[in-house]
Scaffold this motif. Structure first.
Motif, short mmCIF file in Angstrom:
data_model
loop_
_atom_site.label_atom_id
_atom_site.label_comp_id
_atom_site.label_asym_id
_atom_site.label_seq_id
_atom_site.Cartn_x
_atom_site.Cartn_y
_atom_site.Cartn_z
N LEU A 125 0.72 -1.13 0.07
CA LEU A 125 -0.07 -0.25 0.08
C LEU A 125 0.85 1.19 -0.07
N ARG A 126 1.95 1.32 0.70
CA ARG A 126 2.78 2.41 0.96
C ARG A 126 3.69 2.60 -0.49
N ASP A 127 4.06 1.43 -1.12
CA ASP A 127 4.48 1.36 -2.38
C ASP A 127 3.70 2.11 -3.47
N ILE A 128 2.56 1.45 -3.65
CA ILE A 128 1.46 2.11 -4.42
C ILE A 128 1.17 3.72 -4.06
N GLY A 129 1.22 4.03 -2.93
CA GLY A 129 1.07 5.59 -2.37
C GLY A 129 2.27 6.18 -3.16
N ASN A 130 3.45 5.82 -3.01
CA ASN A 130 4.72 6.44 -3.46
C ASN A 130 4.41 6.66 -5.01
N GLU A 131 4.19 5.43 -5.58
CA GLU A 131 3.88 5.50 -7.35
C GLU A 131 2.85 6.67 -7.49
N ILE A 132 1.85 6.87 -6.84
CA ILE A 132 0.77 7.72 -6.90
C ILE A 132 1.15 9.20 -7.01
N ARG A 133 2.24 9.31 -5.73
CA ARG A 133 3.07 10.72 -5.81
C ARG A 133 3.93 11.00 -6.75
N LYS A 198 -2.69 7.64 -0.96
CA LYS A 198 -1.98 8.91 -0.42
C LYS A 198 -1.90 9.16 0.84
N LEU A 199 -3.22 9.03 1.59
CA LEU A 199 -2.88 9.29 2.83
C LEU A 199 -2.02 8.14 3.78
N ILE A 200 -2.25 6.96 3.30
CA ILE A 200 -1.71 5.89 3.78
C ILE A 200 -0.08 6.08 3.79
N ARG A 201 0.37 6.53 2.51
CA ARG A 201 1.74 6.62 2.17
C ARG A 201 2.31 8.00 3.02
N ASN A 202 1.41 9.03 3.11
CA ASN A 202 1.94 10.34 3.91
C ASN A 202 1.97 10.02 5.21
N MET A 203 1.13 9.05 5.77
CA MET A 203 1.06 8.94 7.35
C MET A 203 2.34 7.95 7.58
N ALA A 204 2.74 7.12 6.73
CA ALA A 204 4.04 6.27 6.99
C ALA A 204 5.11 7.16 6.91
N GLU A 205 5.19 8.20 6.10
CA GLU A 205 6.31 9.03 5.90
C GLU A 205 6.56 9.99 7.23
N HIS A 206 5.41 10.56 7.71
CA HIS A 206 5.12 11.42 8.75
C HIS A 206 4.80 11.05 10.21
N TYR A 207 4.80 9.63 10.31
CA TYR A 207 4.38 9.25 11.57
C TYR A 207 5.01 9.52 12.60
#
Length: 258
Positions: A125-133, A198-207
């Motif tokens: 999920l995080r990797d797909i979020g990064n790909e979206i970004r 996108k939210l899941i990715r951003n939360m992982a980056e800023h948790y």
């Protein structure tokens, strides 16, 4: 079973008593008295018989042997955890899908999300979020088109997220002690699966930047999101399987992966 088929034979009697596991966890198939050779004439029937055996074995395993193997229900019980993933795997173990050659079916299903650990699911999920970004940054839309669907099941995902958690992500630009928000840093999320990822990715980056209240609510980010959205991983798998983005799936670097 896949390897056995590759050697040109079907087991034909896949039963719990014919599956042996040694002390190291290595699995062996036993009792080949009823095995049949796979030929051009027998291919469909032999492989279909083994797939039906695997369907029953899956239900037997998830039911933890509580029901007799010979009298298992046709469908997965709704009370079983991750029953939708199991139902999907169970359904795909049929030769009704003419687009998938029978000898390729098991090769594909080995990478089904039911077999992914919690950590691997969250990583995907995080990797797909990064790909979206990256797609937004480079103004490419391949991953966005792959994820778009007419009936997006996650249109109202924000209603499931705790308000404190969502607010902490929407107002990333707020300075401590100030009621003003830096609009350049403000992140706004829309509806649909793309914004959820996108939210899941951003939360992982800023948790680690979150305050104690938010961390207390989330605790383990993987558990938090996977418990709120238990069908998300399967949805991503369905949308991206067979596409170039399946490279984000576990074991995707295996040369035999579709």
């Amino acid at each position: 079973v896949k390897e056995l088929h590759a050697f040109g034979f079907g087991h034909q009697e896949l039963h719990p008593s014919n599956i042996l596991i040694d002390v190291t966890g290595k699995i062996f198939l036993a009792d080949f008295d009823k095995s049949r050779e796979i030929t051009a004439d027998t291919k469909h029937s032999v492989i279909s018989n083994d797939l039906q055996g695997l369907q029953k074995l899956i239900l037997y395993v998830v039911m933890r042997g509580q029901l007799d193997f010979e009298h298992l229900p046709i469908e997965c019980l709704k009370t079983v955890k991750e029953h939708k993933e199991i139902e999907d795997l169970h359904r795909k173990l049929e030769l009704s899908d003419k687009t998938t050659p029978p000898d390729n079916l098991l090769e594909m299903l080995i990478y089904h999300p039911y077999f992914w650990s919690k950590e691997k699911k969250y990583s995907v999920l995080r990797d797909i979020g990064n790909e979206i970004r990256t797609a937004h940054t480079t103004k490419t839309d391949g991953i966005l088109k792959a994820l778009e669907c007419e009936h997006d099941p996650f249109m109202e995902w924000q209603e499931k997220i705790d308000k404190e958690v969502l607010d902490s992500m929407v107002f990333l630009g707020k300075e401590k002690g100030s009621k003003k928000t830096n609009k350049k840093a403000q992140r706004l999320y829309g509806s649909g699966v793309i914004d959820l990822l996108k939210l899941i990715r951003n939360m992982a980056e800023h948790y680690n930047e979150k305050d104690d209240e938010v961390k207390e609510i989330i605790q383990d980010p993987a558990d938090y999101f996977l418990n709120l959205f238990p069908d998300l991983t399967l949805h991503i798998y369905e949308r991206l399987c067979g596409s170039e983005y399946s490279r984000f799936f576990p074991n995707a670097n295996n040369s035999s992966h579709p």
